[in-house]
Design a protein around this motif. Structure first.
Motif, PDB file in Angstrom:
ATOM      1  N   GLN A   1      -8.246   6.487  -7.571  1.00 18.84           N
ATOM      2  CA  GLN A   1      -7.629   5.757  -6.466  1.00 18.84           C
ATOM      3  C   GLN A   1      -8.137   4.321  -6.354  1.00 18.84           C
ATOM      4  N   LYS A   2      -8.447   3.734  -7.500  1.00 18.92           N
ATOM      5  CA  LYS A   2      -8.850   2.338  -7.552  1.00 18.92           C
ATOM      6  C   LYS A   2      -7.693   1.500  -8.098  1.00 18.92           C
ATOM      7  N   LEU A   3      -7.600   0.253  -7.621  1.00 18.01           N
ATOM      8  CA  LEU A   3      -6.507  -0.615  -8.030  1.00 18.01           C
ATOM      9  C   LEU A   3      -6.757  -1.172  -9.437  1.00 18.01           C
TER      10      LEU A   3
ATOM     11  N   HIS B   1      -1.470  -0.729 -10.093  1.00 25.97           N
ATOM     12  CA  HIS B   1      -1.297   0.698  -9.854  1.00 25.97           C
ATOM     13  C   HIS B   1      -2.643   1.341  -9.545  1.00 25.97           C
ATOM     14  N   LEU B   2      -2.587   2.549  -9.030  1.00 21.19           N
ATOM     15  CA  LEU B   2      -3.798   3.310  -8.706  1.00 21.19           C
ATOM     16  C   LEU B   2      -4.150   4.232  -9.867  1.00 21.19           C
TER      17      LEU B   2
ATOM     18  N   ASN C   1       0.821  -1.212   0.000  1.00 23.09           N
ATOM     19  CA  ASN C   1       0.000   0.000   0.000  1.00 23.09           C
ATOM     20  C   ASN C   1       0.856   1.263   0.000  1.00 23.09           C
TER      21      ASN C   1
END
Length: 310
Positions: free
Chosen positions: A110-112, A105-106, A88
């Motif tokens: 801000q989602k994976l 990556h984000l 994280n």
């Protein structure tokens, strides 16, 4: 060994590996396919995806880490938590690379976002098989050449007499026959080469497939990273202490059994979505039955024997 290595090892044998408080890596089997532009044949494989909503601990990864490192279940949980914390922190500033799994990556929200590696095939039945390129048969080009020949020297029906056909027509007919035979022969050659490739891969597969598919995550000699020729014990007999709807209750039961001195473990979630907790697991059926009878006398009449053959 890193946490990514443990996940990679488990993906050969399980369709889903959950990393607690992070997400789950899920595999789906896909059939063999052909790229019609590059004329490449690809063997069946497992498509790897990532689901950030799968965060509840099912015990699979933690038990495998605990067995591999010869540490307690709780220490394994702490190890996974530390690794996830590092992941994280890394994702805040850069892309996270997981060896033999892929990159994460984000995005702007801000989602994976997960990109699987294209160099690994976790489908054990395709072990040893690689992509295969077959040159395309240029039917249109050959058809155009034949059309040009017919334009230059058209073939007319012969009168019903004993006149001999022109020499050019004989040669053209012979060339057409040779071309047809050559095309069929090339196809047969391709088929034989591909069958030989599959046969060699199957011979290699037979040596390792049963070991991979039948192994569980309770292994006395854990696998090194992608080392498939290591002998592994398979514990098929489990003395069950209970099955719980809530994972937290399963964890409480596990701690109670550990305090009593049992070599207890969480077996994971069964088909009814219940988390199973075992007093102990065995290779020998007789040893498992003897221990079960002893537990019924000393600890719980509700204990029972689960037999799982992989």
């Amino acid at each position: 060994m890193t946490l990514a290595n443990y996940i990679s090892n488990l993906l050969y044998r399980y369709e889903c590996v959950i990393v607690p408080d992070f997400g789950g890596f899920v595999t789906n089997k896909i059939s063999a396919k052909v790229n019609h532009f590059t004329h490449t044949f690809y063997a069946p494989s497992k498509q790897l995806t990532f689901n950030s909503h799968l965060q509840n601990n099912d015990g699979l990864l933690a038990n495998y880490v605990a067995t591999s490192q010869k540490i307690s279940y709780q220490k394994a949980i702490e190890f996974i938590h530390e690794e996830v914390s590092k992941w994280n922190r890394s994702l805040i500033t850069e892309e996270l690379e997981l060896e033999n799994i892929g990159s994460i990556h984000l995005n702007n929200e801000q989602k994976l976002i997960f990109e699987p590696t294209n160099t690994m095939n976790y489908l054990t039945s395709s072990f040893g098989l690689s992509s295969y390129v077959s040159p395309a048969v240029k039917r249109i080009a050959y058809k155009e050449k034949v059309t040009q020949l017919e334009t230059v020297a058209p073939i007319f029906p012969l009168e019903e007499n004993n006149r001999k056909a022109p020499a050019f027509i004989k040669y053209a007919a012979a060339a057409a026959i040779i071309f047809a035979l050559g095309t069929v022969g090339w196809k047969e050659y391709q088929k034989i080469e591909y069958n030989n490739l599959v046969a060699k891969a199957e011979q290699q597969q037979q040596k390792v497939e049963k070991t991979i598919q039948e192994a569980t995550f309770v292994i006395s000699n854990p696998l090194p990273t992608i080392t498939l020729n290591v002998a592994k014990e398979t514990h098929n007999y489990h003395i069950i202490a209970g099955a719980f709807r809530e994972p937290e209750n399963a964890e409480k039961k596990l701690q109670q059994l550990l305090q009593k001195g049992f070599n207890a473990k969480i077996l994971g979630v069964n088909k009814w979505n219940l988390t199973q907790v075992a007093y102990q697991s065995f290779n020998s059926r007789n040893e498992a039955i003897n221990t079960l009878n002893s537990i019924k006398k000393t600890d719980s009449q509700d204990a029972w024997l689960l037999v799982k053959e992989y």
